[in-house]
Design an enzyme around this catalytic site. Structure first.
Site, PDB file in Angstrom:
ATOM      1  N   ASP A  13       0.689  -1.399  -0.021  1.00  0.00           N
ATOM      2  CA  ASP A  13       0.074   0.012   0.068  1.00  0.00           C
ATOM      3  C   ASP A  13       0.990   1.188  -0.051  1.00  0.00           C
ATOM      4  O   ASP A  13       0.374   2.328   0.505  1.00  0.00           O
ATOM      5  CB  ASP A  13      -0.967   0.036   1.195  1.00  0.00           C
ATOM      6  CG  ASP A  13      -1.867  -1.391   1.305  1.00  0.00           C
ATOM      7  OD1 ASP A  13      -2.279  -1.716   0.350  1.00  0.00           O
ATOM      8  OD2 ASP A  13      -1.763  -1.565   2.548  1.00  0.00           O
ATOM      9  N   GLY A  15       1.819   3.006  -2.527  1.00  0.00           N
ATOM     10  CA  GLY A  15       1.404   4.137  -3.613  1.00  0.00           C
ATOM     11  C   GLY A  15       2.251   3.733  -4.980  1.00  0.00           C
ATOM     12  O   GLY A  15       2.525   4.423  -5.715  1.00  0.00           O
ATOM     13  N   LYS A  16       2.599   2.418  -5.345  1.00  0.00           N
ATOM     14  CA  LYS A  16       3.239   1.824  -6.323  1.00  0.00           C
ATOM     15  C   LYS A  16       2.353   2.247  -7.721  1.00  0.00           C
ATOM     16  O   LYS A  16       3.199   2.643  -8.733  1.00  0.00           O
ATOM     17  CB  LYS A  16       3.606   0.427  -6.141  1.00  0.00           C
ATOM     18  CG  LYS A  16       4.237   0.138  -5.192  1.00  0.00           C
ATOM     19  CD  LYS A  16       4.603  -1.352  -4.949  1.00  0.00           C
ATOM     20  CE  LYS A  16       3.281  -2.199  -4.460  1.00  0.00           C
ATOM     21  NZ  LYS A  16       2.873  -1.702  -3.132  1.00  0.00           N
ATOM     22  N   GLY A  40      -3.831  -3.928  -4.964  1.00  0.00           N
ATOM     23  CA  GLY A  40      -4.531  -2.698  -5.423  1.00  0.00           C
ATOM     24  C   GLY A  40      -4.004  -1.527  -5.562  1.00  0.00           C
ATOM     25  O   GLY A  40      -3.611  -0.712  -4.576  1.00  0.00           O
ATOM     26  N   HIS A  41      -3.450  -1.189  -6.923  1.00  0.00           N
ATOM     27  CA  HIS A  41      -2.615  -0.322  -7.150  1.00  0.00           C
ATOM     28  C   HIS A  41      -3.734   0.959  -7.687  1.00  0.00           C
ATOM     29  O   HIS A  41      -4.190   0.683  -8.810  1.00  0.00           O
ATOM     30  CB  HIS A  41      -1.656  -0.495  -8.340  1.00  0.00           C
ATOM     31  CG  HIS A  41      -0.526  -1.617  -7.859  1.00  0.00           C
ATOM     32  ND1 HIS A  41       0.463  -2.161  -8.511  1.00  0.00           N
ATOM     33  CD2 HIS A  41      -0.407  -2.092  -6.549  1.00  0.00           C
ATOM     34  CE1 HIS A  41       1.211  -2.944  -7.911  1.00  0.00           C
ATOM     35  NE2 HIS A  41       0.633  -3.049  -6.600  1.00  0.00           N
ATOM     36  N   THR A 129      -6.682 -12.300   2.226  1.00  0.00           N
ATOM     37  CA  THR A 129      -7.872 -11.596   1.319  1.00  0.00           C
ATOM     38  C   THR A 129      -8.764 -12.433   1.018  1.00  0.00           C
ATOM     39  O   THR A 129      -9.683 -11.945   0.454  1.00  0.00           O
ATOM     40  CB  THR A 129      -6.839 -10.597   0.221  1.00  0.00           C
ATOM     41  OG1 THR A 129      -6.275 -11.542  -0.559  1.00  0.00           O
ATOM     42  CG2 THR A 129      -6.147  -9.451   0.847  1.00  0.00           C
ATOM     43  N   GLN A 222       2.413  -5.686  -3.411  1.00  0.00           N
ATOM     44  CA  GLN A 222       2.551  -5.946  -1.824  1.00  0.00           C
ATOM     45  C   GLN A 222       3.879  -5.041  -1.634  1.00  0.00           C
ATOM     46  O   GLN A 222       4.185  -4.231  -2.047  1.00  0.00           O
ATOM     47  CB  GLN A 222       2.521  -7.281  -1.412  1.00  0.00           C
ATOM     48  CG  GLN A 222       1.190  -7.999  -1.424  1.00  0.00           C
ATOM     49  CD  GLN A 222       0.872  -8.425  -2.968  1.00  0.00           C
ATOM     50  OE1 GLN A 222       1.584  -9.259  -3.619  1.00  0.00           O
ATOM     51  NE2 GLN A 222      -0.318  -8.515  -3.523  1.00  0.00           N
ATOM     52  N   ARG A 301     -10.659  -3.050   4.087  1.00  0.00           N
ATOM     53  CA  ARG A 301     -10.166  -2.932   5.617  1.00  0.00           C
ATOM     54  C   ARG A 301      -9.481  -1.658   6.007  1.00  0.00           C
ATOM     55  O   ARG A 301      -8.639  -1.344   5.205  1.00  0.00           O
ATOM     56  CB  ARG A 301      -9.333  -4.353   5.770  1.00  0.00           C
ATOM     57  CG  ARG A 301     -10.254  -5.536   5.729  1.00  0.00           C
ATOM     58  CD  ARG A 301      -9.273  -6.717   6.027  1.00  0.00           C
ATOM     59  NE  ARG A 301      -8.487  -6.857   5.207  1.00  0.00           N
ATOM     60  CZ  ARG A 301      -7.442  -7.932   5.295  1.00  0.00           C
ATOM     61  NH1 ARG A 301      -7.504  -8.860   6.124  1.00  0.00           N
ATOM     62  NH2 ARG A 301      -6.473  -8.122   4.521  1.00  0.00           N
ATOM     63  N   VAL A 410       3.022  14.445  -2.866  1.00  0.00           N
ATOM     64  CA  VAL A 410       2.225  15.289  -2.072  1.00  0.00           C
ATOM     65  C   VAL A 410       0.727  15.515  -2.425  1.00  0.00           C
ATOM     66  O   VAL A 410       0.067  16.268  -1.492  1.00  0.00           O
ATOM     67  CB  VAL A 410       2.930  16.977  -2.204  1.00  0.00           C
ATOM     68  CG1 VAL A 410       4.476  16.829  -1.769  1.00  0.00           C
ATOM     69  CG2 VAL A 410       2.767  17.171  -3.647  1.00  0.00           C
TER      70      VAL A 410
END
Length: 420
Positions: A13, A15-16, A40-41, A129, A222, A301, A410
Site C-alpha cells: 500500500d 503507492g506503487k 490494489g494499485h 484477502t 505488496q 479493511r 504530495v
C-alpha cells in the site's frame, strides 16, 4: 538495455500504482512480476480514480505494452471485471496487454480453500484477502498448478477436473462446503474472455525487447515486509515481493537488472494481522488513517498506522539493493505538531538497529522527534516549495539510508509529484 525494478519497501500500500503510472512515459514496457488480485494499485488522474489488481499500472498510456508475468497468479473473473472497468476500448486494451503463458490460474476451489483454511486458524489467522492467492501458489509449488498455457490444450477440461477433485477432498477435510457450480459458471465464462487476449512466452518477449533497446519497468505488488522469505513470516504474502522476484517472475537474468526503485510512505501502514512495531493505537494513528484514506483498495479493511520504522526501511533497502527512494503521502503528515522516526529497537535489554528474527521480540522503540510542518503542501511542485521541516525530515532519511529520495508525492493525483 537493463530492466528497472519498482517495488514497495514496507507492508504494501505504498503507492506503487501512482508512481508506475508517472514513470511509464520513460519506458516502452511495464511488466507485473508477482502477486495476484490481492494487490490494489490506485491511480488518479483527471479527477477519476482507478484501482488495478492484475493489470500493470502502465495500461492507461498509449503505445505502451503491459505484461502480466509468469510470477502472477491470475483470477479470470477478476481479470474480466478489471478490463471492463478500465474505461478503455476493449480492442485498445488487447493491443496494450500481454499475458504470460506460464502465469498460474486461480480456480474457484482455490478461493474456497483459502476461506476454509483461514477459518480453521481462528484467532491465529494471518489476515488473508480470501482471494485464493495462497492456495494457487501452494499448487504451483507442489506441481499441481493450472497455467494460462493449459487453457489452449485440448485436454484442458480434464486437467481442470483432476485439480478440482483434489481440492474437493481437501475441503471435505475442513468440513467446508459451498456452491461450486455457481462459481464455475462465471469462471469458465471468464476463461473464454481471457483467451481472447494475446498470450506470450514473456521471457523470450522481454529478452528480444531488451536486445532491441526497449526500456522495461518491472512492477511489484505488496511490499518487502510481506515477502514469503524476508517478510514477517508467517504473516506474509505467498510470493517473493523483493527485487529478486522480478527475475523469477519474468524470466530475466540477475545481471540484466538495472535500477531498483524503492517506494515508501512518510509513515507506516499495515493491513491484517502480524507484528507492527511502530503502530499507533491512538489519536495520531487515527489521524493518519483519516487523512491518508487508509483503507484497503482491494479489501476495504482499515489499515493500521504508525510512525516510520527506519530499521525496517534500511533492511528493505539492503535486501533489494535499492538505488533510489520515492517517498509517498508526505502531505498526510501536514498539520502534525511533531513527527517521529523509530531509529532503533531494544531487544534483550540492548539497543540495536538490526531487524530481529521475530519482531515480537522487540521490547522497546527508540524514537527521534522532528518538528512538524503546518502548511498544506498538496500544491507544491518543486523541492524549493516544500517547508523546511519536511526537507529536514527527508534529508535525515537520506543520510541514514545512504540512498537519495528522488521523488516526493504530495497528493494522490499523478500531477502532485515532485521530482528531484
Amino acid at each position: 538495455m537493463k530492466i528497472d525494478i519498482l517495488l514497495g519497501l514496507q507492508w504494501g500500500d505504498e503507492g506503487k500504482g501512482k508512481i508506475v503510472d508517472a514513470l511509464t512515459p520513460h519506458y516502452e514496457i511495464v511488466a507485473r512480476f508477482q502477486g495476484g488480485p490481492n494487490a490494489g494499485h490506485t491511480i488518479e488522474f483527471h479527477g477519476a480514480k482507478h484501482v488495478l489488481h492484475l493489470i500493470p499500472s502502465g495500461i492507461f498510456h498509449e503505445d505502451k505494452i503491459n505484461i502480466i508475468g509468469n510470477g502472477v497468479v491470475v483470477d479470470p473473473v477478476v481479470f474480466r471485471q478489471e478490463v471492463e472497468s478500465l474505461g478503455i476500448d476493449i480492442a485498445t486494451v488487447r493491443e496494450r496487454l500481454l499475458i504470460s503463458l506460464k502465469a498460474h490460474l486461480i480456480m474457484p476451489t482455490h478461493k474456497l480453500l483459502d476461506a476454509a483454511h483461514e477459518a480453521s486458524l481462528g484467532e491465529a489467522k494471518i489476515g488473508s484477502t480470501l482471494r485464493g492467492i495462497g492456495p494457487a501458489y501452494t499448487d504451483k509449488a507442489s506441481r499441481n498448478g493450472l497455467r494460462v498455457g493449459d487453457l489452449l490444450r485440448n485436454d484442458f477440461r480434464e486437467i481442470y477436473r483432476s485439480r478440482v477433485n483434489e481440492h474437493l477432498r481437501l475441503l471435505e477435510g475442513y468440513g467446508y462446503s459451498n456452491d461450486l457450480k455457481a462459481l464455475e459458471k462465471e469462471w469458465f465464462e471468464s476463461v473464454d474472455y481471457l483467451k481472447e487476449f494475446t498470450t506470450v512466452n514473456a521471457d523470450y518477449y522481454l529478452d528480444v525487447a531488451m536486445q532491441t533497446g526497449k526500456r522495461v519497468l518491472a512492477e511489484g505488488a505488496q511490499g518487502t515486509m510481506l515477502d514469503i522469505d524476508f517478510g514477517t513470516y508467517p504473516f506474509v504474502t505467498s510470493s517473493n515481493t523483493v527485487a529478486a522476484g522480478a527475475c523469477t517472475g519474468l524470466g530475466v537474468a540477475p545481471g540484466r537488472t538495472g535500477e531498483v526503485l524503492g517506494i515508501f510512505k512518510a509513515y507506516c501502514t499495515r493491513v491484517g494481522s502480524g507484528p507492527f512495531p511502530t503502530e499507533l493505537d491512538d489519536a495520531f494513528g487515527q489521524m493518519m488513517r483519516d487523512r491518508g484514506h487508509e483503507y484497503g483498495a482491494t479489501t476495504g479493511r482499515s489499515r493500521r498506522c504508525g510512525w516510520l520504522d527506519l530499521p525496517a526501511l534500511k533492511y528493505a533497502i539492503m535486501v533489494n539493493g535499492v538505488t533510489r527512494l520515492f517517498m509517498m503521502k508526505a502531505d498526510v503528515l501536514s498539520g502534525f505538531s511533531e513527527v517521529r522516526i523509530c531509529k532503533s529497537y531494544t531487544v534483550g535489554g540492548k539497543e540495536q538497529t538490526e531487524l530481529p528474527y521475530c519482531l515480537y521480540d522487540i521490547e522497546g522503540l527508540n524514537y527521534l522527534t522532528f518538528k512538524g510542518w503546518q502548511c498544506d503542501i498538496t500544491g507544491c511542485r518543486n523541492w524549493e516549495d516544500l517547508p523546511q521541516e519536511l526537507k529536514e525530515y527527508i534529508q535525515y532519511i537520506e543520510k541514514e539510508t545512504g540512498v537519495p529520495v528522488t521523488i516526493v508525492s504530495v497528493g494522490p493525483d499523478r500531477s502532485a509529484t515532485i521530482y528531484r
